[in-house]
Design an enzyme around this catalytic site. Structure first.
Site: not given
Ligand SMILES: [Zn+2]
Lengths: 218, 316
Positions: B127, B164, B166, B253
């Site tokens: 991120h 991931d 996200h 995740d």
């Molecule tokens: Zn994540």
């Protein structure tokens, strides 16, 4: 309205040619142009579709060439093809008014006029969509929460307080009717990746978090 | 059996949250314990990460951002840029060491001392943008490793596979206009999950148009959807791009037991993804894979999936 409308509007006069109007549309990448008299008062609106519709019948005549089309467009004034009964917005209208007008009258754009009938701006479907994108918080770094609450006063404040207790900003809120009677659905966008503890606290306070996979069911 | 580098440093545990937080040192403690008990660490090649050179970090991040991060840590700030991204007084150094871990993995693979690498690093990175920390990430480890390979080892084209759950908005932005780094991400749909980016039409810009590929998954999606996406979307893209090294932003995740998202991927899904990427690496880049840990917040699924991931990398 004044905040969301485009103020640098492109206009033409009724005596301008279709060729000129079309060129201005292309130059400013707009699809419709308000037609104004010499003192700026709105007298009509002309769209790229109006122009195409005007040229099309001539195009069906045998021997019609690109040069002939250009000549036709250069010799035909805008007032021959413009829409004269224009749905307009006023400066005191709200964005909500604009949304309803655009929807109910199936318009793509609304010229905004002042008390004297002069064009001061234009608002299009694109401007309204942009307002929605902002309101929904799309594109802001955030997580989304969907909470079903009983339809009674104070629940939104309760939820906001729970989220606030995690020192997390709410970037967007939406409250709508829920399929279940007596319930409302509240949608939040919150500026955190760490959504788990907030979800848990909201559930512990007795609210129901909607399972996102349920949204995609037909 | 393949030679797989194991990149880890005890100092990674020094980046500790000042409040209860899912991205905690216990994640790495659990991974280390689990892989040790499974007898896997002794079968890997241990590599100790070093602090990276400035130039390797500055190839991705602004000097001004690094200064800001360093100052915030020294001053004792609890968070950086957003409330979910904590720091303590060690965090600046440990973020550098985390990036150093990704670099160490890339180095070992590029120099051929190992075939593949698994970098058990934290804080995570995907991120983090050029000049902003967010979503638990401070420095973008994968991006730094990609630039390191290009600058120090003459690598031309790098593929980053980010699984991931996200979207790796930081990595995407860093390489948005860069045709030499292909960013592929599979993640939960941005309408439902942080950070709210990674829609299917985000495909890069300018010269980089076509070397960003986003495949958002509907909440509830699992192994079957992941398999289809890898086989039908990722694979043809890799065939066209022809990378020289594959980096994996390996978050765990998307697992059905993870509390931070709504997907249903199982242990077998992660086995499939690893095996598939290994297959792609074997076909296109001499098997070179550098896998870099990102998220994964439920201990039991995190450790069992990493065990599977490492076993697949070892090709035992
Ligand atoms: Zn994540």
């Amino acid at each position: 309205m004044a905040r969301r409308m485009k103020k640098n509007i492109v206009t033409v006069t009724p005596s301008a040619s279709l060729f000129e109007a079309h060129a201005r549309m292309r130059e400013h990448t707009v699809r419709q142009i308000p037609v104004v008299s010499g003192d700026g008062v709105l007298v009509g609106i002309v769209s790229d579709r109006d122009i195409r519709a005007a040229v099309l019948p001539a195009g069906l005549v045998p021997g019609f060439t690109a040069e002939a089309a250009e000549k036709f467009m250069k010799s035909t004034p805008v007032e021959r093809v413009m829409t004269r009964k224009v749905v307009t917005a006023t400066l005191t209208d709200t964005l909500e008014d604009a949304i309803v007008l655009l929807h109910d009258f199936r318009m793509n754009a609304l010229p905004v006029v002042d008390a004297a009938g002069k064009v001061v701006g234009i608002i299009t479907r694109t401007d309204v969509l942009e307002a929605f994108i902002d309101a929904l918080g799309v594109g802001e770094v955030s997580s989304r929460l969907e909470v079903v609450v009983p339809d009674r006063p104070g629940t939104l404040a309760q939820l906001a307080a729970i989220i606030g207790s995690f020192h997390v900003n709410i970037t967007s809120v939406l409250s709508t009717r829920h399929v279940e009677a007596g319930k409302r659905a509240n949608f939040f966008r919150v500026a955190t990746l760490n959504i788990g503890p907030i979800r848990k606290a909201i559930e512990e306070a007795g609210f129901k978090i909607l399972d996102p996979s349920q949204f995609l069911l037909p | 059996m393949k030679r797989v580098a194991w990149i880890y440093h005890p100092d990674y545990l020094l980046h500790t949250p000042p409040f209860e937080h899912p991205e905690s040192p216990e994640r790495l403690v659990a991974i280390n314990d689990h892989l040790g008990k499974a007898g896997l660490i002794e079968r890997m090649v241990p590599v100790t990460p070093e602090y990276p050179e400035d130039a390797d970090i500055l190839s991705v991040h602004d000097r001004e951002y690094l200064n800001r991060l360093e100052t915030a840590c020294r001053r004792g700030d609890l968070t950086l840029d957003s409330e979910d991204t904590y720091i303590n007084r060690h965090s600046y150094n440990i973020a550098l060491l985390s990036a150093g871990g990704a670099i160490a993995g890339a180095k070992a693979v590029a120099e051929g001392t190992v075939d593949r690498a698994f970098c058990a690093v934290r804080p995570p990175g995907h991120h983090a943008g050029r000049s902003v920390g967010m979503g638990f990430c401070l420095l973008n480890n994968a991006a730094i490793a990609a630039r390191y390979l290009q600058a120090r080892h003459g690598v031309g084209k790098v593929l980053i596979v980010d699984w991931d759950v996200h979207h790796g908005n930081g990595t995407q932005n860093i390489f948005l206009e860069d045709p030499t780094v292909f960013y592929f991400s599979i993640h939960e749909h941005p309408t439902f999950l942080y950070p709210g980016t990674g829609r299917r039409w985000e495909i890069g810009k300018g010269k980089g148009e076509g070397t960003t590929l986003n495949t958002p998954m509907a909440p509830g999606a699992g192994d079957a959807e992941y398999r289809t996406t890898f086989e039908q979307t990722l694979e043809p893209a890799v065939e066209r791009f022809r990378p020289e090294v594959i980096l994996v932003s390996a978050g765990f995740d998307a697992h059905r037991d993870d509390p931070l998202a709504d997907l249903q991927v199982t242990d077998e899904g992660f086995r499939f993804m690893t095996r598939h990427v290994v297959g792609l690496a074997d076909r296109f880049c001499g098997g070179k894979i550098v896998s870099i840990l990102e998220g994964g917040y439920e201990t039991s699924s995190l450790t069992s999936c990493i065990e599977i991931h490492v076993r697949e990398l070892l090709d035992e």
